[in-house]
Enzyme design. Structure first.
Site: not given
Length: 345
Positions: A329, A78
């Site tokens: 991720s 992110k």
């Protein structure tokens, strides 16, 4: 410096008419992702592309390259999108501060990015967000505002705070600069692994999958990009089948980073244009992937971070004889919760 050579200026110029709300089509290109990579150079980690012989044998793949964003700053991919979005704001808007909404990883990323760029951040987080993520967000210096994800609209809360305080909204996925920043994951992976036949990417709101799909298909035109969602949070799969954005009830899944009820306004058209398919995984399959990653690859993944791995381990995506990439991720999971999940509690 010539302004035309400045990557921040180039991104602002290219995206100047794009806004997080009100646009049904987002024109995102490889050039946007490459410009984002220039902005992020020296800021984000170039995370490793791991290989595992056991994973190759279990999937029948010629080789699987796992992009380990669990080793990224703030523990997940992110930061790429958050930093890029804040860095490319006009200077006056950046100085005024930003507001974001997130269950955890985008929250931490915006908080860290704001600190790195010398501004302030307010983060709207649900009451049931993992406390480790809330504490990390506050630890980066952000103000945390809590809400009930099942009864309140987080975007509306952020919009209200933005209006009251003059803050710029940095959405977790529905923003061209965020999508371009997330696409640098695929850009790096292809530089590290070479041409791939398949790329498997987790899908939440769609920013990571959209950015990666655009970059991957531009660099490897024959590549098949497959998204992965939890079974309980299949809003993107339903939307692609219906040909329009479909809203579901807020799902209950251990994959809190993928706990979305509807794809993004901007991300959905990109996903519709570039995804070959969406695979669905159960919470049990996610836990097994977390266990495999820890035992065989010696890495810790949070549930959302393990969903792409879960899909290939469960055989939902055929990798036989192919060169594949998967995106791991994130790794932001509380130690006690990780132990309870992988131990089968």
């Amino acid at each position: 410096m010539d302004p035309r050579a400045d990557p921040v200026v180039r991104v602002r110029r290219r995206l100047r008419t794009a806004r997080p709300c009100g646009y049904r089509v987002c024109v995102l290109a490889l050039a946007d992702v490459q410009a984002a990579a220039a902005v992020l150079t020296g800021v984000v980690h170039r995370t490793p592309a791991l290989t595992c012989r056991t994973l190759d044998e279990l999937t029948g793949a010629a080789r699987v390259h796992a992009k380990a964003e669990c080793f990224q700053r703030a523990g997940a991919f992110k930061l790429r999108g958050a930093y890029h979005a804040i860095a490319t704001l006009p200077e006056t808007a950046r100085r005024a501060g930003v507001v974001a909404y997130s269950s955890g990883n985008h929250a931490q990323a915006v908080a860290l990015a704001a600190a790195l760029l010398g501004t302030t951040a307010v983060i709207v987080m649900p009451h049931d967000a993992p406390e480790s993520k809330v504490e990390a967000t506050a630890g980066y210096g952000a103000e945390v505002v809590r809400y009930d994800r099942y009864r309140e609209d987080r975007a509306a809360i952020a919009a209200r705070l933005a209006g009251e305080r003059g803050l710029a909204v940095i959405p977790p996925y529905d923003h061209p600069a965020v999508m371009a920043g997330q696409g640098t994951v695929a850009l790096e992976l292809l530089e590290q692994a070479g041409a791939l036949d398949v790329l498997v990417v987790p899908v939440g709101g769609g920013g990571l999958a959209a950015g990666c799909a655009v970059a991957a298909r531009a660099l490897c035109p024959g590549i098949r990009v497959v998204g992965v969602e939890p079974e309980a949070s299949d809003d993107t799969a339903r939307s692609l089948a219906a040909g329009r954005r479909v809203r579901i009830n807020v799902p209950r899944t251990i994959a809190d980073g993928q706990q979305l009820d509807c794809p993004g306004v901007l991300t959905f058209p990109v996903l519709a244009a570039h995804l070959a398919a969406v695979a669905l995984v159960s919470d049990a399959e996610i836990v097994e992937a977390m266990r495999f990653a820890f035992a065989r690859m010696k890495i810790v993944l949070e549930p959302s971070g393990a969903s792409a791995l879960a899909a290939v381990l469960a055989g939902h995506i055929d990798l036989r004889g192919q060169r594949a990439g998967i995106v791991l991720s994130g790794g932001n999971v509380d130690p006690a919760r990780f132990c309870a999940l992988v131990a089968g509690a």
